[in-house]
Write a protein that holds these residues in place. Structure first.
Motif, PDB file in Angstrom:
ATOM      1  N   ARG A 174       0.842  -1.208   0.000  1.00 50.11           N
ATOM      2  CA  ARG A 174       0.000   0.000   0.000  1.00 50.11           C
ATOM      3  C   ARG A 174       0.873   1.252   0.000  1.00 50.11           C
ATOM      4  O   ARG A 174       0.594   2.206  -0.731  1.00 50.11           O
ATOM      5  N   TRP A 175       1.962   1.270   0.803  1.00 46.90           N
ATOM      6  CA  TRP A 175       2.803   2.463   0.879  1.00 46.90           C
ATOM      7  C   TRP A 175       3.613   2.657  -0.392  1.00 46.90           C
ATOM      8  O   TRP A 175       3.911   3.791  -0.755  1.00 46.90           O
ATOM      9  N   ILE A 176       3.967   1.581  -1.076  1.00 46.57           N
ATOM     10  CA  ILE A 176       4.646   1.736  -2.361  1.00 46.57           C
ATOM     11  C   ILE A 176       3.714   2.404  -3.354  1.00 46.57           C
ATOM     12  O   ILE A 176       4.108   3.312  -4.108  1.00 46.57           O
ATOM     13  N   ASN A 177       2.445   1.971  -3.362  1.00 47.46           N
ATOM     14  CA  ASN A 177       1.461   2.576  -4.273  1.00 47.46           C
ATOM     15  C   ASN A 177       1.256   4.054  -3.935  1.00 47.46           C
ATOM     16  O   ASN A 177       1.171   4.897  -4.841  1.00 47.46           O
ATOM     17  N   ASP A 178       1.151   4.349  -2.620  1.00 41.45           N
ATOM     18  CA  ASP A 178       0.988   5.751  -2.204  1.00 41.45           C
ATOM     19  C   ASP A 178       2.200   6.582  -2.614  1.00 41.45           C
ATOM     20  O   ASP A 178       2.062   7.727  -3.074  1.00 41.45           O
ATOM     21  N   LEU A 179       3.410   6.001  -2.444  1.00 40.72           N
ATOM     22  CA  LEU A 179       4.631   6.719  -2.805  1.00 40.72           C
ATOM     23  C   LEU A 179       4.663   6.989  -4.302  1.00 40.72           C
ATOM     24  O   LEU A 179       5.001   8.095  -4.742  1.00 40.72           O
ATOM     25  N   THR A 180       4.285   6.033  -5.077  1.00 37.78           N
ATOM     26  CA  THR A 180       4.306   6.174  -6.532  1.00 37.78           C
ATOM     27  C   THR A 180       3.287   7.196  -7.014  1.00 37.78           C
ATOM     28  O   THR A 180       3.555   8.015  -7.905  1.00 37.78           O
ATOM     29  N   SER A 181       2.129   7.191  -6.387  1.00 40.54           N
ATOM     30  CA  SER A 181       1.039   8.044  -6.877  1.00 40.54           C
ATOM     31  C   SER A 181       1.056   9.455  -6.293  1.00 40.54           C
ATOM     32  O   SER A 181       0.472  10.365  -6.889  1.00 40.54           O
ATOM     33  N   SER A 182       1.715   9.635  -5.143  1.00 37.08           N
ATOM     34  CA  SER A 182       1.659  10.963  -4.521  1.00 37.08           C
ATOM     35  C   SER A 182       3.041  11.573  -4.280  1.00 37.08           C
ATOM     36  O   SER A 182       3.365  12.641  -4.820  1.00 37.08           O
ATOM     37  N   SER A 183       3.871  10.896  -3.506  1.00 34.85           N
ATOM     38  CA  SER A 183       5.160  11.500  -3.118  1.00 34.85           C
ATOM     39  C   SER A 183       6.048  11.791  -4.316  1.00 34.85           C
ATOM     40  O   SER A 183       6.663  12.860  -4.410  1.00 34.85           O
ATOM     41  N   LEU A 184       6.134  10.871  -5.241  1.00 33.36           N
ATOM     42  CA  LEU A 184       7.003  11.074  -6.398  1.00 33.36           C
ATOM     43  C   LEU A 184       6.518  12.192  -7.309  1.00 33.36           C
ATOM     44  O   LEU A 184       7.249  12.615  -8.215  1.00 33.36           O
ATOM     45  N   ILE A 241      10.883  -2.317   8.638  1.00 36.79           N
ATOM     46  CA  ILE A 241       9.610  -2.973   8.984  1.00 36.79           C
ATOM     47  C   ILE A 241       8.698  -3.142   7.790  1.00 36.79           C
ATOM     48  O   ILE A 241       8.271  -4.240   7.437  1.00 36.79           O
ATOM     49  N   SER A 242       8.394  -2.006   7.132  1.00 40.41           N
ATOM     50  CA  SER A 242       7.496  -2.061   5.983  1.00 40.41           C
ATOM     51  C   SER A 242       7.706  -0.806   5.151  1.00 40.41           C
ATOM     52  O   SER A 242       8.128   0.233   5.666  1.00 40.41           O
ATOM     53  N   GLY A 243       7.433  -0.897   3.826  1.00 41.33           N
ATOM     54  CA  GLY A 243       7.573   0.266   2.970  1.00 41.33           C
ATOM     55  C   GLY A 243       8.935   0.348   2.307  1.00 41.33           C
ATOM     56  O   GLY A 243       9.746  -0.580   2.391  1.00 41.33           O
ATOM     57  N   VAL A 244       9.226   1.508   1.666  1.00 37.18           N
ATOM     58  CA  VAL A 244      10.471   1.691   0.929  1.00 37.18           C
ATOM     59  C   VAL A 244      11.037   3.090   1.171  1.00 37.18           C
ATOM     60  O   VAL A 244      10.317   4.006   1.566  1.00 37.18           O
ATOM     61  N   ILE A 245      12.345   3.223   0.893  1.00 36.62           N
ATOM     62  CA  ILE A 245      13.010   4.525   0.897  1.00 36.62           C
ATOM     63  C   ILE A 245      13.700   4.650  -0.450  1.00 36.62           C
ATOM     64  O   ILE A 245      14.549   3.826  -0.798  1.00 36.62           O
ATOM     65  N   VAL A 246      13.324   5.690  -1.236  1.00 38.65           N
ATOM     66  CA  VAL A 246      13.851   5.868  -2.578  1.00 38.65           C
ATOM     67  C   VAL A 246      14.860   7.017  -2.575  1.00 38.65           C
ATOM     68  O   VAL A 246      14.529   8.148  -2.178  1.00 38.65           O
ATOM     69  N   HIS A 247      16.098   6.736  -3.030  1.00 34.99           N
ATOM     70  CA  HIS A 247      17.155   7.745  -3.143  1.00 34.99           C
ATOM     71  C   HIS A 247      17.410   8.020  -4.621  1.00 34.99           C
ATOM     72  O   HIS A 247      17.791   7.122  -5.361  1.00 34.99           O
ATOM     73  N   ILE A 248      17.180   9.264  -5.037  1.00 34.22           N
ATOM     74  CA  ILE A 248      17.468   9.673  -6.412  1.00 34.22           C
ATOM     75  C   ILE A 248      18.456  10.830  -6.317  1.00 34.22           C
ATOM     76  O   ILE A 248      18.065  11.987  -6.123  1.00 34.22           O
TER      77      ILE A 248
END
Length: 240
Positions: free
Chosen positions: A148-158, A212-219
């Motif tokens: 769920r958090w990957i989807n949220d990250l892809t759709s909002s944070s990025l 624990i859960s989720g991802v951290i993306v470094h660009i």
């Protein structure tokens, strides 16, 4: 006989004449000597008076000099006492300032130590809480949160990528993930990054169960943190 008497009278007259002459001479000499003595006496009296005057003047000047010396000595004594008191006050003030600084430094050191101890206790408590949470949460639940958090990250944070500056030399994104990304999730991340940056980046995936859960993306220098670990830390360290 008459001649003898005449001779005797002559001698008597001569004698009385000589006596009168001597008396006159002696009288003149005595008068002259007396006058000289009087003049000498007057001169001596004048000199004695002058000496007395000079002596009194010397005594007066001596008393003035002594009085001035005593007054100057008193002034110097008062100035020395005043300077000593001022120096004492300055030394005491400097010592008090130094003591206050030492107290402030000691208090800052104490506060820093207490803060450091408290921070370390909080860190250990948060770390332990995350360990317990990771152990307590079922893996399936953590995977669901992860997806769920990957989807949220892809759709909002990025979405913020188009407003952030990413170095043109960056050609790879580093993804720290609690679980391995599915092919669909990896493609979705790459697509969103390409859409926002206008160029495609490779993905370097690192598995880190401690988040624990989720991802951290470094660009490059840009970081998008969508991990449960960071969420817990933000809540734990938030101002009370």
């Amino acid at each position: 006989m008459l001649i003898a008497i005449s001779v005797i009278l002559f001698f008597l007259l001569m004698f009385f004449g000589l006596v009168l002459m001597f008396r006159n001479v002696i009288g003149k000499n005595v008068t002259s000597a007396t006058k000289q003595l009087e003049e000498m006496s007057q001169e001596y009296a004048k000199k004695e008076a002058e000496v007395e005057r000079q002596l009194e003047e010397i005594k007066r000047k001596s008393r003035e000099t002594l009085a001035n010396a005593q007054e100057e000595a008193q002034k110097q004594k008062e100035q020395i006492v005043k300077d000593a008191q001022a120096e004492k006050a300055r030394v005491l003030d400097a010592a008090q300032v130094k003591v206050d600084e030492m107290i402030q430094q000691a208090d800052r050191a104490r506060q820093s130590l207490l803060s450091d101890i408290e921070h370390k206790i909080e860190e250990k408590a948060v770390k332990r809480a995350m360990e317990l949470l990771r152990q307590a949460l079922p893996e399936q639940l953590r995977r669901e949160i992860h997806s769920r958090w990957i989807n949220d990250l892809t759709s909002s944070s990025l979405e913020q990528l188009d407003r952030l500056r990413v170095d043109e030399n960056v050609n790879q994104a580093r993804v720290v993930s609690a679980f391995s990304l599915s092919q669909e999730q990896a493609e979705s991340l790459k697509l969103k990054i390409r859409e926002k940056l206008g160029r495609e980046l490779g993905l370097k995936e690192e598995i880190e169960p401690d988040i624990i859960s989720g991802v951290i993306v470094h660009i490059g220098s840009v970081v998008f943190d969508g991990s449960l670990k960071t969420k817990i830390q933000e809540i734990a360290y938030a101002p009370k």
